[in-house]
Design an enzyme around this catalytic site. Structure first.
Site, PDB file in Angstrom:
ATOM      1  N   SER A 127       0.837  -1.204   0.000  1.00 47.82           N
ATOM      2  CA  SER A 127       0.000   0.000   0.000  1.00 47.82           C
ATOM      3  C   SER A 127       0.868   1.248   0.000  1.00 47.82           C
ATOM      4  O   SER A 127       1.967   1.250   0.561  1.00 47.82           O
ATOM      5  CB  SER A 127      -0.882  -0.024   1.262  1.00 47.82           C
ATOM      6  OG  SER A 127      -1.461   1.249   1.475  1.00 47.82           O
ATOM      7  N   TYR A 187      -2.223  -0.536  10.838  1.00 48.21           N
ATOM      8  CA  TYR A 187      -2.489  -1.215   9.555  1.00 48.21           C
ATOM      9  C   TYR A 187      -1.326  -0.948   8.593  1.00 48.21           C
ATOM     10  O   TYR A 187      -0.738  -1.876   8.034  1.00 48.21           O
ATOM     11  CB  TYR A 187      -3.803  -0.745   8.923  1.00 48.21           C
ATOM     12  CG  TYR A 187      -3.827  -1.056   7.448  1.00 48.21           C
ATOM     13  CD1 TYR A 187      -3.557  -0.056   6.505  1.00 48.21           C
ATOM     14  CD2 TYR A 187      -4.022  -2.352   6.999  1.00 48.21           C
ATOM     15  CE1 TYR A 187      -3.518  -0.349   5.150  1.00 48.21           C
ATOM     16  CE2 TYR A 187      -3.979  -2.657   5.644  1.00 48.21           C
ATOM     17  CZ  TYR A 187      -3.716  -1.649   4.729  1.00 48.21           C
ATOM     18  OH  TYR A 187      -3.651  -1.945   3.398  1.00 48.21           O
ATOM     19  N   LYS A 199       1.841  -3.474   6.754  1.00 52.95           N
ATOM     20  CA  LYS A 199       2.250  -3.568   5.341  1.00 52.95           C
ATOM     21  C   LYS A 199       3.764  -3.326   5.227  1.00 52.95           C
ATOM     22  O   LYS A 199       4.477  -4.030   4.517  1.00 52.95           O
ATOM     23  CB  LYS A 199       1.490  -2.537   4.485  1.00 52.95           C
ATOM     24  CG  LYS A 199       0.029  -2.871   4.272  1.00 52.95           C
ATOM     25  CD  LYS A 199      -0.148  -4.171   3.495  1.00 52.95           C
ATOM     26  CE  LYS A 199      -1.605  -4.500   3.246  1.00 52.95           C
ATOM     27  NZ  LYS A 199      -1.776  -5.782   2.538  1.00 52.95           N
TER      28      LYS A 199
HETATM   29  C1  WQD Z   1      -9.447   9.667   0.687  1.00 53.36           C
HETATM   30  C2  WQD Z   1      -9.601  11.174   0.857  1.00 53.36           C
HETATM   31  C3  WQD Z   1      -9.714  11.847   3.146  1.00 53.36           C
HETATM   32  C4  WQD Z   1     -13.525   9.764   3.872  1.00 53.36           C
HETATM   33  C5  WQD Z   1      -6.744   4.774   2.835  1.00 53.36           C
HETATM   34  C6  WQD Z   1      -5.698   4.022   3.592  1.00 53.36           C
HETATM   35  C7  WQD Z   1      -4.727   3.373   2.635  1.00 53.36           C
HETATM   36  C8  WQD Z   1      -5.486   2.573   1.603  1.00 53.36           C
HETATM   37  C9  WQD Z   1      -6.513   3.396   0.896  1.00 53.36           C
HETATM   38  C10 WQD Z   1      -5.511   0.271   2.214  1.00 53.36           C
HETATM   39  C11 WQD Z   1      -8.739  11.743   1.980  1.00 53.36           C
HETATM   40  C12 WQD Z   1     -11.028  12.137   2.437  1.00 53.36           C
HETATM   41  C13 WQD Z   1     -12.371  10.260   3.298  1.00 53.36           C
HETATM   42  C14 WQD Z   1     -14.559  10.657   4.282  1.00 53.36           C
HETATM   43  C15 WQD Z   1     -13.222  12.499   3.503  1.00 53.36           C
HETATM   44  N1  WQD Z   1      -6.132   1.459   2.219  1.00 53.36           N
HETATM   45  N2  WQD Z   1     -12.232  11.612   3.107  1.00 53.36           N
HETATM   46  N3  WQD Z   1     -14.358  12.003   4.081  1.00 53.36           N
HETATM   47  O1  WQD Z   1      -6.972   7.756   3.588  1.00 53.36           O
HETATM   48  O2  WQD Z   1      -6.197   8.116   1.174  1.00 53.36           O
HETATM   49  O3  WQD Z   1      -6.159   5.833   2.143  1.00 53.36           O
HETATM   50  O4  WQD Z   1      -7.396   3.933   1.908  1.00 53.36           O
HETATM   51  O5  WQD Z   1      -4.472  -0.056   1.733  1.00 53.36           O
HETATM   52  O6  WQD Z   1      -3.892   2.530   3.394  1.00 53.36           O
HETATM   53  O7  WQD Z   1      -4.938   4.952   4.372  1.00 53.36           O
HETATM   54  O8  WQD Z   1      -8.345   6.897   1.610  1.00 53.36           O
HETATM   55  O9  WQD Z   1     -10.743   6.997   1.079  1.00 53.36           O
HETATM   56  O10 WQD Z   1     -10.035   7.141   3.529  1.00 53.36           O
HETATM   57  O11 WQD Z   1      -9.612   9.090   1.989  1.00 53.36           O
HETATM   58  O12 WQD Z   1     -13.075  13.722   3.348  1.00 53.36           O
HETATM   59  O13 WQD Z   1     -15.643  10.262   4.813  1.00 53.36           O
HETATM   60  O14 WQD Z   1     -10.943  11.471   1.194  1.00 53.36           O
HETATM   61  O15 WQD Z   1      -9.377  12.931   4.029  1.00 53.36           O
HETATM   62  O16 WQD Z   1      -8.315  13.043   1.604  1.00 53.36           O
HETATM   63  P1  WQD Z   1      -6.887   7.273   2.181  1.00 53.36           P
HETATM   64  P2  WQD Z   1      -9.754   7.482   2.094  1.00 53.36           P
END
Ligand code: WQD
Length: 402
Positions: A132, A157, A161
């Site tokens: 990841s 998590y 990885k």
């Molecule tokens: C995306 C963007 C949030 C939810 C995570 C894990 C990573 C991988 C992918 C496994 C960010 C914003 C999110 C919400 C929001 N997983 N957001 N409101 O954090 O980039 O990555 O998922 O491997 O390890 O860290 O993905 O979809 O949570 O967030 O504003 O309700 O959307 O701040 O900018 P992220 P995400």
């Protein structure tokens, strides 16, 4: 499953009934690989594999089992002759991992350790590991390429990885017969264009797109945007979203690379292509973020050169190189669904970075892989999956043509 052809070379896919796993199994079958899936079905549904068999017209051997149970692993390695493993099986909710870290270390690290030890015992030394972008921690360059330093990671998590990557680098350094591709996913989204396969997040989704889908279905009132004071085009977080079908073809490309390594290894020579690749240049600035930090030459830890005694441990980013902000995602989903999506800006989420986009030049150079799906494709395919499967694999399949 004892009646299979024991001369046949199989690929074991752990976690192959899950979201990314099942889409990858579909592409592996389309590329004529023979597949055995092992999954504990904790976060997966067998119906996903039934859909894969329907879409490909091919069959899959399925073994229900848990990578934390060496007996389960022994059974499947005794029954099938594997030449490679693709290892997806893991639990992956960042927030949950801070609540129950021991479960995450047991399942993701101990489970992987059991798998690698059994692989070693059965001399199965070709592995594609689903890693990841989170292993980069707060990236020291943007877009991120594989020379970026790893860690420090802000959650258990992500640390699982990183730890598994480090274990694999040590295994490859110790044994020239091991060949490993570490695939660092950025933000997986989307669903199979047929509308028959997709993501089934359990409970309140952590990730943005499944949350937006829940709001569109009327199950949640509005999207909460975690912060609008980042240094980005509109202040909201920017990420590199990649279609799950592009991730799937990335795994097939990595497997083909391992086949190449295996045959070169047999001939006792490594081809020029397996020597350290030219230093990747950062891709041009993305739509919403630009990079000013030059990348440095690949450190040997990222890529064992042909001169070293060790096997090959190659890391590749799987992303599009294009960043989208949260607000841009919301408008892309409004366009795909012709619906209005209510949202409100709230404070930043702990551990979030402002921008994280991939430089996937190396995967293109060395795996010949390129992402094909656009953001419009990702949104359209997710919405089609949702409309046809309002309750994921648990509910009825609605015959709702576009
Ligand atoms: C995306 C963007 C949030 C939810 C995570 C894990 C990573 C991988 C992918 C496994 C960010 C914003 C999110 C919400 C929001 N997983 N957001 N409101 O954090 O980039 O990555 O998922 O491997 O390890 O860290 O993905 O979809 O949570 O967030 O504003 O309700 O959307 O701040 O900018 P992220 P995400």
């Amino acid at each position: 499953y004892m009646d299979h052809n024991s001369k046949q070379r199989y690929v074991l896919v752990t976690g192959g009934a899950g979201y990314i796993g099942s889409h990858t199994v579909l592409e592996l079958l389309n590329a004529d690989y023979s597949i055995v899936v092992m999954d504990n079905l904790v976060n997966a549904n067998l119906e996903a594999l039934a859909r894969v068999e329907y879409l490909t017209g091919k069959s899959i051997y399925f073994v229900e089992g848990d990578i934390t149970c060496e007996k389960d692993l022994e059974k499947v390695f005794q029954a099938f002759h594997f030449w490679a493993v693709i290892h997806f099986a893991a639990i992956k909710a960042v927030g949950e991992s801070t609540q129950i870290p021991l479960e995450y270390y047991h399942n993701n690290v101990t489970g992987s350790l059991h798998l690698f030890r059994v692989m070693n015992r059965y001399k199965v030394k070709n592995l594609v590991f689903s890693s990841s972008a989170t292993v980069y921690g707060e990236p020291d360059m943007m877009p991120v390429n594989e020379t970026a330093s790893l860690g420090p990671v802000t959650n258990p998590y992500g640390r699982t990885k990183l730890f598994v990557e480090e274990m694999l680098r040590d295994v490859c350094a110790s044994d020239p017969d091991w060949n490993v591709c570490l695939l660092r996913f950025f933000n997986p989204v989307g669903a199979h264009p047929s509308g028959l396969m997709g993501e089934c997040p359990q409970g309140i989704p952590n990730n943005l797109l499944p949350y937006v889908i829940r709001v569109l279905q009327g199950h949640l009132p509005c999207v909460q945007i975690f912060g609008s004071d980042y240094d980005t085009v509109d202040g909201t977080g920017v990420r590199d979203y990649i279609h799950v079908c592009d991730l799937a073809t990335g795994h097939v490309a990595a497997l083909k690379r391992l086949e190449g390594e295996e045959s070169e290894g047999k001939r006792g020579v490594r081809s020029a292509s397996s020597s350290p690749s030219p230093t990747p240049q950062p891709s041009s600035s993305t739509t919403t973020a630009t990079s000013s930090i030059e990348s440095s030459p690949l450190p040997s830890s990222t890529r064992s050169s042909s001169l070293r005694q060790g096997g090959h441990c190659m890391a590749y980013n799987l992303g599009t190189g294009v960043g989208y902000s949260v607000l841009e995602i919301i408008s892309a989903m409004e366009k795909a669904t012709q619906k209005t999506i209510p949202y409100k800006i709230v404070e930043r989420r702990q551990g979030d970075v402002g921008v994280c986009t991939a430089d996937a030049t190396l995967a293109n150079l060395e795996l010949g892989w390129k992402p094909l799906y656009s953001m419009d494709d990702m949104c359209r395919d997710m919405w089609r999956w949702t409309r046809r499967n309002p309750n994921g694999y648990d509910g009825p399949l609605i015959d709702d043509d576009d």
